[in-house]
Design a protein around this motif. Structure first.
Motif, PDB file in Angstrom:
ATOM      1  N   ARG A 120       0.840  -1.199   0.000  1.00  0.00           N
ATOM      2  CA  ARG A 120       0.000   0.000   0.000  1.00  0.00           C
ATOM      3  C   ARG A 120       0.877   1.253   0.000  1.00  0.00           C
ATOM      4  O   ARG A 120       1.834   1.349   0.772  1.00  0.00           O
ATOM      5  N   LYS A 121       0.555   2.176  -0.889  1.00  0.00           N
ATOM      6  CA  LYS A 121       1.275   3.439  -1.096  1.00  0.00           C
ATOM      7  C   LYS A 121       2.677   3.250  -1.680  1.00  0.00           C
ATOM      8  O   LYS A 121       3.493   4.174  -1.688  1.00  0.00           O
ATOM      9  N   ARG A 209       6.806   5.793   3.010  1.00  0.00           N
ATOM     10  CA  ARG A 209       5.536   5.061   2.884  1.00  0.00           C
ATOM     11  C   ARG A 209       4.599   5.385   4.044  1.00  0.00           C
ATOM     12  O   ARG A 209       3.398   5.541   3.856  1.00  0.00           O
ATOM     13  N   SER A 212       3.159   8.769   3.447  1.00  0.00           N
ATOM     14  CA  SER A 212       2.181   8.680   2.362  1.00  0.00           C
ATOM     15  C   SER A 212       0.873   8.051   2.864  1.00  0.00           C
ATOM     16  O   SER A 212      -0.227   8.506   2.525  1.00  0.00           O
ATOM     17  N   ASP A 213       1.006   7.015   3.691  1.00  0.00           N
ATOM     18  CA  ASP A 213      -0.139   6.321   4.273  1.00  0.00           C
ATOM     19  C   ASP A 213      -0.943   7.308   5.137  1.00  0.00           C
ATOM     20  O   ASP A 213      -2.175   7.424   5.023  1.00  0.00           O
ATOM     21  N   GLN A 216      -2.812   9.837   2.988  1.00  0.00           N
ATOM     22  CA  GLN A 216      -4.038   9.296   2.377  1.00  0.00           C
ATOM     23  C   GLN A 216      -5.188   9.273   3.392  1.00  0.00           C
ATOM     24  O   GLN A 216      -6.299   9.714   3.099  1.00  0.00           O
ATOM     25  N   LYS A 327      -3.067  10.456  -6.231  1.00  0.00           N
ATOM     26  CA  LYS A 327      -1.733   9.838  -6.326  1.00  0.00           C
ATOM     27  C   LYS A 327      -0.707  10.935  -6.582  1.00  0.00           C
ATOM     28  O   LYS A 327      -0.827  11.676  -7.565  1.00  0.00           O
TER      29      LYS A 327
END
Ligand code: A3P
Length: 364
Positions: A120-121, A209, A212-213, A216, A327
């Motif tokens: 994920r991500k 990551r 980024s997680d 989101q 994204k």
């Protein structure tokens, strides 16, 4: 009429179910012909002994019944269940659909020969969309969550196959569900489906990551009018790194990889460098083409850098397109001490991971 219906039914199904057939198609005539013995009468009573109106009714009921039975024999109506590999082969070889939408006869939905399992991500959408440029790849556009969500897995492999794109025999079907990588059960289940499947795993710096997680989730919560927290307030609890934070757990690549390596040899899991895919997509995609034994068809002309987005976008089939606005979103600036704590926490895990996969990455 009953005789005709029974004969047609037998032709369609290859066997007769007198109970079903008689009770559905001929119930009205049966009660008239012989109310004392329902099932045998459907077979033995002569249609000529019925009144014209009863015969007409039986005809109508029979036609409706035949339509229903025809539909009942299509694959969509086969109930789900977990399939053995043998059953899988049968179901794959099964239904051949004439793809009238794109005018290509012989298309059918195939179980994927390759799956992007995560992370994920990591850049899973970019990887899928970029692979879709290849004429010998057919991608499932939605995330299926078959092997990681029990409620989907219990629907059976036929349900899964129906969610795959129409493809030709020479094409490789690819599905992506980033949640598979961190799922405890997905490796075992995928192996049970196809032990020689080719797995693609795209990874990026675990610290990046996590951010980024967080980003989101932050935007999802904003959209749903839910309260949001600063990243530092989530990452630090009681003065220490909150290692139970899900986004941190998902970045422990060594922990998850260990589970995959219990079920698949390393050679079956191709690692894509997500940070490199952002900087220069083509070399990473060429490696995937080789891994999937596909001829080299993706070229540098398939990409152009979009200054506004700050990422590479895709040029294919005479169209230019960037990934969805969700994204490549800007990340928050994280307090440098917290960032350092995060990086230190991942260091040992990253080294473990490098040993496991016999290669290293530029993380930390
Ligand atoms: P960010 O939005 O945090 O930058 P996934 O598809 O697995 O959810 O991964 C999303 C990430 O893909 C994005 O994270 C972005 O960094 C990365 N990415 C890689 N190539 C990209 C591209 N060409 N366009 C947009 N995002 C891309």
């Amino acid at each position: 009429m009953c005789y005709v219906t029974v004969a047609l039914h037998r032709l369609i199904k290859g066997y007769g179910s007198r109970t079903d057939l008689c009770s559905v198609s001929c119930a009205s005539s049966i009660t008239v012909a012989d109310s004392s013995s329902v099932l045998p009468d459907c077979w033995s009573s002569s249609p000529f002994s019925m009144s014209p109106s009863i015969s007409m009714l039986c005809l109508l009921v029979s036609v409706v019944f035949l339509v229903i039975m025809k539909d009942a024999t299509t694959l969509e109506n086969i109930p789900g269940g977990v399939y053995t590999p043998g059953e899988l082969l049968n179901s794959q070889a099964g239904e051949v659909v004439n793809d009238t939408k794109v005018g290509r006869p012989g298309s059918c939905r195939r179980i994927p020969q390759s799956i992007i399992i995560g992370v994920r991500k990591g850049g899973t959408r970019a990887l899928l969309e970029m692979l879709d440029i290849h004429p010998e790849i057919a991608v499932a556009t939605t995330e299926v969550h078959f092997f990681d969500w029990d409620q989907n897995y219990s629907k059976g492999l036929e349900w899964y196959r129906q969610l795959m794109p129409l493809s030709q025999e020479y094409q490789t079907t690819v599905e992506k569900t980033p949640g598979y990588f961190t799922s405890a059960l997905a490796p075992e289940r995928i192996r049970a489906m196809n032990s020689s499947i080719k797995l693609l795993l795209i990874l990026r710096d675990p610290t990046e990551r996590v951010i980024s997680d967080y980003t989101q989730v932050y935007y999802n919560r904003l959209e749903n009018h839910k309260p949001v927290q600063l990243i530092e307030d989530i990452l630090i609890r009681n003065g220490a790194l909150n290692t139970r934070y899900k986004a941190i757990q998902r970045s422990l690549y060594d922990v998850h990889m260990r589970n995959w390596l219990h079920h698949f040899p390393l050679e079956q899991i191709h690692l894509v460098d997500g940070d490199m895919l952002i900087q220069d997509p083509l070399p990473e995609l060429q490696k995937v083409e080789r891994f999937l034994n596909l001829p080299p068809r993706i070229e540098s002309s398939n990409f152009y850098f979009n200054q506004t987005k700050g990422f590479y976008c895709i040029r294919s089939d005479g169209r230019e397109r960037c990934l969805h606005e969700s994204k490549g979103r800007p990340h928050p600036v994280v307090n440098s001490t917290v960032l350092q704590q995060l990086r230190s926490y991942f260091q040992e895990h990253n080294l473990n991971f490098y040993r496991m996969v016999k290669r290293s990455f530029n993380w930390n």
